[in-house]
Design an enzyme around this catalytic site. Structure first.
Site, PDB file in Angstrom:
ATOM      1  N   ASP A  19      -1.609   3.602  69.251  1.00 50.45           N
ATOM      2  CA  ASP A  19      -2.064   4.211  67.992  1.00 50.45           C
ATOM      3  C   ASP A  19      -3.586   4.187  67.919  1.00 50.45           C
ATOM      4  OD1 ASP A  19       0.610   4.464  67.381  1.00 50.45           O
ATOM      5  OD2 ASP A  19       0.669   2.713  66.070  1.00 50.45           O
ATOM      6  N   LYS A  77      10.411   9.948  64.140  1.00 56.89           N
ATOM      7  CA  LYS A  77      11.291   9.653  62.986  1.00 56.89           C
ATOM      8  C   LYS A  77      11.981  10.924  62.482  1.00 56.89           C
ATOM      9  CE  LYS A  77       8.838   5.489  61.576  1.00 56.89           C
ATOM     10  NZ  LYS A  77       7.672   5.454  62.486  1.00 56.89           N
TER      11      LYS A  77
END
Ligand code: XMP
Length: 251
Positions: A19, A77
């Site tokens: 990230d 997701k």
């Protein structure tokens, strides 16, 4: 070989959450990958990279991950109608990702079914969220609901653990921040599905406590990527994982 089998053969239990923010994202991602790859089993990519990078750049990153003997997970997701979910999954699988994350709130018919089918047909994995790591996750994942199939009240995460089993997910995601729930989900999954645990260190989750509660893989982001020396931190965390596992085995 399935995604779960490939993961079980990997030498580390740590998954790097790559990230990054800021300029030169691909170059910096490749640099951290080079420093950290000996200590991790897989690399998880999230919106930090999937929004600013284009699909060719993501594919280049996935190739670099594979070249270093690691698996690549896209933390997208999945949470839309089936036809849209399928388009997204096709794009990410085509870019080379080995597994995708999915939200069980989407449901099966015209939701996650097309994505699971696509993953099975291409020997890729789907990891299902069972309980997220952030504080507000309790608002919904812990909600007491009437389960229509058993006509009994259950917590949302219990139903999601059952769905992960029913759908033969390749992994269940449970935050490391709630070890009691992690241990409970471990029992519900009956050893059939591995648990992936994010929320280690920066969000407050502990490596030792999470492994003891039943986590199989630990997802670590900022504690590694924001460290002055990512390779040293990854090596130390990997050593701690190995020592903890040896202690738990009684070794
Ligand atoms: P940090 O920096 O907190 O990064 O170590 C964790 C990474 O994992 C993601 N994350 C989650 N992903 N379910 C998920 O699928 C979760 O409950 C969850 N909690 C954190 C987070 O977005 C970051 O990429």
């Amino acid at each position: 070989m399935s995604f779960a089998e490939l993961m079980s053969k990997s030498k580390s239990r740590i998954i790097l959450a790559l990230d990054l923010t800021g300029p030169s994202l691909l170059d910096r991602a490749l640099k951290i990958l080079d420093e950290v790859y000996p200590y991790v089993s897989a690399v998880k990519v999230n919106r930090h990279l999937s929004v600013p990078l284009n699909i060719e750049e993501l594919s280049k990153l996935v190739h670099a991950i594979h070249d270093r003997g690691l698996l690549a997970i896209m933390d997208c997701k999945i949470n839309d109608v089936g036809s849209t979910n399928k388009v997204m999954a096709e794009l990410f699988f085509h870019a080379g990702f080995d597994a995708l994350t999915a939200s069980p709130f989407t449901g099966w018919k015209e939701g996650l079914e097309p994505v699971f089918n696509l993953a099975k047909d291409n020997s890729r994995g789907i990891l299902v969220l069972v309980y997220m790591s952030h504080e507000g996750a309790s608002e919904n994942y812990e909600r007491l609901v009437l389960d229509r199939s058993s006509i009994s009240y259950k917590r949302m995460y219990e139903i999601f653990a059952e769905k992960a089993l029913l759908w033969r997910a390749d992994g269940a995601i449970v935050g490391a921040t709630r070890p009691r729930i992690l241990a409970e989900v471990k029992r519900l999954l009956k050893g059939k599905i591995p648990i992936y645990s994010p929320g280690i260190i920066v969000q407050g989750g502990s490596i030792e406590v999470s492994l003891k509660a039943g986590a199989d893989y630990l997802i670590v982001g900022r504690a590694i990527v924001e460290a002055p020396n990512p390779s040293q931190v990854a090596a130390n965390l990997n050593r701690l994982v190995e020592e903890t596992l040896a202690r738990l085995r009684g070794g």
